[in-house]
Structure formats: C-alpha cells, structure tokens
Design a protein around this motif. Structure first.
Motif, PDB file in Angstrom:
ATOM      1  N   ILE A  10     -24.688 -26.688  10.327  1.00 52.97           N
ATOM      2  CA  ILE A  10     -25.868 -27.468  10.753  1.00 52.97           C
ATOM      3  C   ILE A  10     -26.338 -28.380   9.619  1.00 52.97           C
ATOM      4  O   ILE A  10     -26.669 -29.543   9.833  1.00 52.97           O
ATOM      5  CB  ILE A  10     -27.012 -26.528  11.192  1.00 52.97           C
TER       6      ILE A  10
ATOM      7  N   TRP B 102     -32.500 -22.903  23.374  1.00 52.36           N
ATOM      8  CA  TRP B 102     -32.015 -22.547  22.043  1.00 52.36           C
ATOM      9  C   TRP B 102     -30.950 -21.459  22.098  1.00 52.36           C
ATOM     10  O   TRP B 102     -29.889 -21.578  21.475  1.00 52.36           O
ATOM     11  CB  TRP B 102     -33.208 -22.126  21.172  1.00 52.36           C
ATOM     12  N   VAL B 106     -27.040 -21.552  20.840  1.00 54.36           N
ATOM     13  CA  VAL B 106     -26.513 -20.629  19.818  1.00 54.36           C
ATOM     14  C   VAL B 106     -25.275 -19.909  20.359  1.00 54.36           C
ATOM     15  O   VAL B 106     -24.247 -19.812  19.669  1.00 54.36           O
ATOM     16  CB  VAL B 106     -27.595 -19.616  19.365  1.00 54.36           C
ATOM     17  N   CYS B 125     -24.022 -27.794  16.717  1.00 55.37           N
ATOM     18  CA  CYS B 125     -24.701 -27.839  15.411  1.00 55.37           C
ATOM     19  C   CYS B 125     -25.589 -29.074  15.316  1.00 55.37           C
ATOM     20  O   CYS B 125     -26.691 -29.026  14.761  1.00 55.37           O
ATOM     21  CB  CYS B 125     -23.680 -27.844  14.282  1.00 55.37           C
ATOM     22  N   MET B 128     -28.702 -28.378  17.130  1.00 55.41           N
ATOM     23  CA  MET B 128     -29.610 -27.529  16.336  1.00 55.41           C
ATOM     24  C   MET B 128     -30.259 -28.348  15.224  1.00 55.41           C
ATOM     25  O   MET B 128     -31.435 -28.202  14.925  1.00 55.41           O
ATOM     26  CB  MET B 128     -28.827 -26.371  15.734  1.00 55.41           C
ATOM     27  N   LYS B 131     -33.240 -30.174  16.170  1.00 53.84           N
ATOM     28  CA  LYS B 131     -34.461 -29.372  16.282  1.00 53.84           C
ATOM     29  C   LYS B 131     -35.149 -29.225  14.918  1.00 53.84           C
ATOM     30  O   LYS B 131     -36.333 -28.940  14.841  1.00 53.84           O
ATOM     31  CB  LYS B 131     -34.142 -27.998  16.875  1.00 53.84           C
ATOM     32  N   TYR B 144     -39.373 -20.749  13.907  1.00 61.71           N
ATOM     33  CA  TYR B 144     -38.226 -19.835  13.786  1.00 61.71           C
ATOM     34  C   TYR B 144     -38.607 -18.489  13.152  1.00 61.71           C
ATOM     35  O   TYR B 144     -37.728 -17.766  12.686  1.00 61.71           O
ATOM     36  CB  TYR B 144     -37.084 -20.527  13.029  1.00 61.71           C
TER      37      TYR B 144
END
Lengths: 529, 167
Positions: A10, B102, B106, B125, B128, B131, B144
C-alpha cells in the motif's frame, strides 16, 4: 490492523507526505514507512527521476541494453537525503529580499533543480577543438572562450548584471573576502547558517549544497548495482551530470562573472587568484561525493570487463569498456594536463595512471599465458591491440604495443632460429645483392650471427628467406616493429607539444607563467577561515 | 467435412472454496493467476484447484476479474496514486469493480496475493491507499482504531524530523 506485507505494498502507492503521516500514527507503521525502499522510490521520483538516459543520450547508449538488477541493500540513507534536499529548498527562501522577489527565487530554484534532475543534452555548437566527452569539451573549449560573449540565458539572471556595485559593496570585512577566495579555490564548505553572508555567498552556498546533494543521490543510485551494471549506471549518471555541468555553467554565467568581478575589485593585483568556474566546482563535488568513494570498485570492474573481452572471441562489452574508460579519463584530466592526455610521457594523472599500470601488468601476464605455438598468434595480438587502441590513451597503447612486439619478436626469433639451424648452404638465391646486405646488417642478421658465426650461411639463409613471402614478412616485423611504434608515437608527441606551446602550456603540463607558488601561499595563509 | 470450432467447449478449472463450494472458470481466464498456472503446468491433468483460504464470495469476485481481463492487459496504476478517487487513478471498470467495503477489499487483496495476481493485488492496494490519502493523523487513528503509542515529546520530534511538513 493490516499485515506488514499488505501495508508495504500500500505504501508504494502513497507519497512521502502521506507516508510520513502514516508513520506518525503508530510504531509498527513508522518502522515500515522508514524503510529505505520507499524513500529511495520517492527520492528518485522527486529529485532524480528515472532518467531514461538511453533515450536522451542515444548516442552514448550501450547496446544491447543491460537488464540491470539492483542489489537488495543499497547501503545509503535515502530518507536523510530527501530530508536534506527539502532543507535546502526551504533555505532557498533566505535569498528573498531587495535583489530578488519570491517568484524570481522560486524560478531560479526550479531552473537549477530541474537541470540537475533531468539535464538536457547540450546543444551541439561550433568548437575550437573536438573532445570525446562533455566534461573534456567544457574544459578544453573554455581555453578558447571569448570572455566578452554574452550568456545565452539572460532572463532572471540580469539581476547579477544590473547590481554589480551593490553586491560588491556587501563584501565589507576580511572574512568576507577570504570566504570569496576559498570559494574561488573550491575549498569552502558552506553550511545552512547563511545569515551573516553577503548575498552572493548565500547564493553560492545554496548552489553548492544543491549540487552536493545531487551527487549524493547519484552515488546512492550507482551503488545499487555491481559488476558491469555498476559501470553502466556510473557512465550514464556521469554523462547526465556532465551535461548538467555544461548547461548550468552557461545558465549561471552571470553569477560566475559576478564572483570574478568582486574578486577583481576586492583583491589586490599582486594577490590575484585564478578565476572561479562553476564546472570546476561541480567536478570537485562529484569526485568527492561519488567517484572517490567507488574508484576502487570501478577500476576493478573495468579491468575485469577488459579481461572478459580479451578472453572471448566477441566484442560484446567493448562499448561499455570504451565509455567507462572515457569516464576515468574525464576524472584524470584538468585544465593543465588536458592538452597532454594523448602524450605518451606527460600524462600521469592518478585515476588513469592506476588503470594504466594495472593494464600493463595484466598484459604481461596475459601474453605469458598465451599459447603461441599455433598459427593464430598474429590475429590474437592484432585484436588485442585494436581493443587497447579503442579504449585506452596513447601512453597505454604504446606500452602495450611494445609488449606485444617484444612477444612477437621472441616468437619470430624462435621460428627463424629453428629454421636457420636446419638450413644448409646450397646456393645464394637470386636476389638484389644490396637488399641482401641491408638485411645481413640489420637486427635479423645480428640474430643469425649470434647463433652461427658464418657470413656465407647467413647471406645464403637471408637470400633464401627473401625469396619466400612469408619469410619477408617475418624479417620486416622483426626489424621494424619497435622502430615503427616509436616513430608513430614520437611524431604524435611532437605535435601535441607544439600545439600546447601555442596555447601557453609547457611540456610539464602547466602554464608557462607559473602562478603555483602564489596560489599555494594564498591557500595556506588567507583562505583558511 | 467441416468442424465448427466454436462448438468445442473450453476446458474449465474448478476452484474449491474454503466452504467446499465449487466455482468454475475457463482455463484461459484462470491462467491469469500464476498460482493456478503453475498447478496446471506442473500437473497436466489438473482440473480442480483447492483454495482453502478463500471463501466463495471472494472467489466469484476474482473470477469476474479474470474473465474481464482474459484477452487484454489490465491497466497499470501509477505509483504514487494521484487522487483519493479510484476513477482518477485507473479505468472506470476497475474503479467500479473495486468499489466495495473495506473487509471485502482486504479479502480480495489477500486472495490476489495468494493466487499471485499482481494487477489485482495492486488494484486492491491502490484502493486502500485512496482511503489513507488526504487524512490527518488523528482521522487515521480514529478510523482504523490505532492507539497513539508515541509520547507527546516524541510526537513533536517526529514533526521536526520532517521538513516537508512546511510545504
């Protein structure tokens, strides 16, 4: 919470700012976000760019392109380098003031940083001399530059031209003057504390640090590779840097003129120092930050590549060898010895000298190890000399050619001696008497006399040899080998000396009017702050 | 005599999910996964692959992606992403495909990683990363459920270490 592996991927999609924020959320993410890999990618993206030098510098590209694999450990701290680069960027704001507005400062910063990051290939132009690399061209042709010619990049730098008196007036104390002298001599290492500097010295300081950090980025990128990949990366990065050197020298000419103007105004005639030149400063920083740190590795890789080419039948890798040697020559020349680089006696500059000595040492061993019993010995030696002539300077070429001919002479002597011992006088073969006599009183005749002191047998053998083409060639090579090498190189040396004399250089590679003593005195007594 | 090649049915690969359900996919589409490709190439007669870590909902989603990109290359997402909106980072189809909650993203990401499908893994990815983009440290912690482990002095120090914060 995400697993570490997922998080690592990421992070690749985030910028340094977002990474920094994530790193501040918790210790686990901080550890990942601090990793060298992310900062390396960011550093390359922000300040180096993945220069597609193969496209930009098409003519220097190595074909086939090397599929380069980076080593896992780069051995440098990319994050610190990125941080330093940002610090320089923010320090640049300190230049704002009476002389330059914020926009002008930003424009100046952008121009310089873009040129360092992504240099444009220098525009070809008519030159007094041809040199094989950007750096040598810059050094060599600056000897012939017309100081009255205007810079082609005026624009924002007009500020230097219009404010000569104002900038000069800021140099009020002896510490300012000595700062300037050490800058001219490239012995000044400035820091970020710019407050008490004259404006010109603040600019010099930031420029110095920008160039220095650019060299550090290049070093960090180069050491990601090893072997031939390292040579390839080094060659490309140095080509890019020397192109930037050429472009910035032109772009910042008003600034260098300003420094030299202040030097003229503030330093007494009898203490005059040499002129400030940006390319000399840039070369010094590259040497300190990049070349000297990997010099041993570069030399070793060059010699290994040469050994590989020698022992194979193909010329694969020869282009890389030639270009890598050009880099070593670039780092060995300076304004004083450049004109003597093709001289066989007067070029002894260090990085090149090391490779020269090693090349001769390895050639001796190589020739000893070769099996010359077959018929191919001439082809092997001819190919070897062709490679040496393409990659090395005449001093090395001459030394290796002499080694080759010495080896050839030994082979010929052994072949002829064998034939001569088996030869019995039957008759004098029909050939011009005068030519036979010339050969009898030549090195080949001497060789035969040493073996058997019979004039009639020697004459008979030579007349027999002259009637066969293969023998004539051997006689000629044996007699003329060394004589031909010396004549070619001696003539070349004489031409160089003559040309250098016209430019005001002595055969020792220094200017005819010596200023060295004064320069040394200044360095020891004034410039140390 | 002429053969109608269109009528020849393509070999199908059966993917067995964590719950034991079987999902079928054409072999040419399944080859997008390096994991499945190595199974097929390694054992000639393989027509069923067991995926004990992936549930059937996720497998169906993976198959949808495989079928869409069976005959063409997926777009490459630029690193770093340029926007927090997926449609500005990739194609409209990809953005629509990954527009999920989410947990689904994942799970899909884990499956793509297991099946060795790099374009799909990168898509997850990037989603993510979208986000995270543009959020403050406190927002990230709250969303989170991350506990602040740094003492206040250290937090100030972290700020000081980053000169780009001034930008």
């Amino acid at each position: 919470m995400l697993s570490l592996n997922v998080f690592q991927v990421i992070c690749e999609f985030l910028t340094y700012k977002e990474l920094t924020k994530l790193a501040q959320t918790c210790k686990k993410y901080k550890k990942i976000a601090d990793s060298d890999k992310f900062w390396k990618n960011e550093a390359v993206r922000l300040f180096m760019s993945e220069l597609d030098l193969y496209q930009i510098y098409d003519e220097i590209a190595i074909y086939p392109k090397l599929a380069k694999h980076e080593n896992e450990l780069s051995g440098s701290q990319w994050k610190i380098l990125v941080k330093n680069q940002f610090e320089i960027k923010y320090s640049w704001k300190q230049l704002e003031g009476e002389n330059l507005s914020k926009n002008e400062i930003d424009e100046l910063y952008w121009n310089i940083s873009e040129e360092l990051k992504n240099p444009t290939p220098p525009i070809p132009s008519l030159k007094a001399e041809y040199f094989p690399s950007n750096y040598q061209d810059l050094l060599g042709n600056s000897l012939f530059l017309d100081p009255n010619e205007n810079s082609s990049h005026q624009g924002i730098l007009q500020i230097f031209n219009s404010n000569f008196q104002g900038f000069c007036a800021e140099f009020t104390s002896i510490s300012h003057i000595s700062m300037l002298i050490s800058a001219v001599y490239n012995t000044w290492s400035p820091d970020f504390e710019l407050k008490n500097y004259p404006w010109i010295m603040k600019f010099y300081s930031l420029l110095y640090q920008m160039i220095s950090i650019n060299c550090k980025f290049s070093y960090s990128k180069i050491v990601c590779y090893s072997g031939e990949n390292l040579l390839d990366e080094y060659m490309l990065r140095w080509s890019a840097f020397s192109a930037a050197m050429q472009n910035l020298s032109e772009f910042l000419r008003p600034f260098t003129e300003m420094v030299n103007y202040i030097r003229n105004e503030k330093i007494k005639e009898n203490l005059k120092t040499k002129e400030f030149k940006l390319h000399i400063l840039m070369n010094k920083l590259w040497k300190e930050e990049v070349f000297e740190k990997i010099q041993a590795e570069l030399s070793e890789n060059i010699l290994n590549l040469w050994r590989k080419i020698r022992s194979s039948d193909s010329d694969s890798g020869l282009n890389l060898l030639i270009k890598s040697m050009d880099c070593i020559i670039d780092h060995s020349v300076d304004e004083k010895n450049l004109l003597f680089k093709n001289h066989t006696h007067h070029f002894t500059a260090k990085p090149y000298k090391f490779i020269h000595d090693q090349a001769i040492e390895k050639t001796k061993k190589y020739y000893e190890s070769l099996n010359f019993s077959n018929e191919n010995w001439r082809t092997i030696i001819d190919r070897d000399i062709r490679i040496v002539k393409l990659a090395f300077l005449p001093a090395t070429q001459k030394a290796i050619e002499e080694l080759a001919y010495s080896k050839i002479q030994k082979i010929i002597a052994s072949q002829i001696s064998k034939e001569f011992s088996r030869f019995s006088i039957k008759k004098i073969y029909p050939y011009n008497e005068q030519i036979i006599s010339e050969y009898v009183y030549s090195p080949i005749g001497l060789l035969l006399f040493h073996q058997e002191k019979s004039v009639s047998k020697v004459r008979s053998f030579i007349s027999y040899g002259l009637s066969k083409e293969s023998y004539i060639n051997l006689f000629r090579i044996y007699n003329d080998g060394f004589r031909t090498i010396s004549t070619i190189y001696d003539n070349q040396d004489q031409e160089i000396e003559l040309k250098a004399k016209k430019c005001g250089f002595s055969s020792e590679g220094s200017r005819c009017s010596p200023t060295t003593e004064l320069e040394n005195w200044l360095l020891e007594n004034i410039v140390i702050i | 005599m002429f053969y109608n090649f269109n009528k020849i049915e393509e070999v199908k690969i059966r993917l067995r999910s964590a719950e034991g359900h079987i999902c079928e996919v054409e072999e040419s589409a399944a080859l997008m996964s390096s994991f499945i490709r190595s199974m097929i190439e390694g054992f000639n007669e393989v027509t069923e692959v067991s995926l004990p870590n992936i549930n059937s909902v996720v497998i169906e989603k993976v198959i949808e992606y495989m079928r869409h990109y069976k005959d063409k290359d997926p777009p490459i997402i630029k690193k770093p992403i340029i926007s927090s909106k997926m449609e500005e980072n990739t194609s409209a189809w990809d953005a629509g495909f990954i527009d999920a909650d989410w947990n689904m993203v994942v799970d899909l990401m884990t499956a793509a990683d297991y099946l060795m499908m790099i374009p799909l893994r990168d898509l997850c990815c990037a989603k993510m990363a979208c986000k995270f983009k543009g959020r403050s440290i406190d927002e990230l912690r709250a969303e989170y459920h991350i506990e602040n482990e740094f003492p206040s002095e250290m937090e100030e120090n972290l700020e000081f270490q980053h000169p780009w914060r001034l930008e």
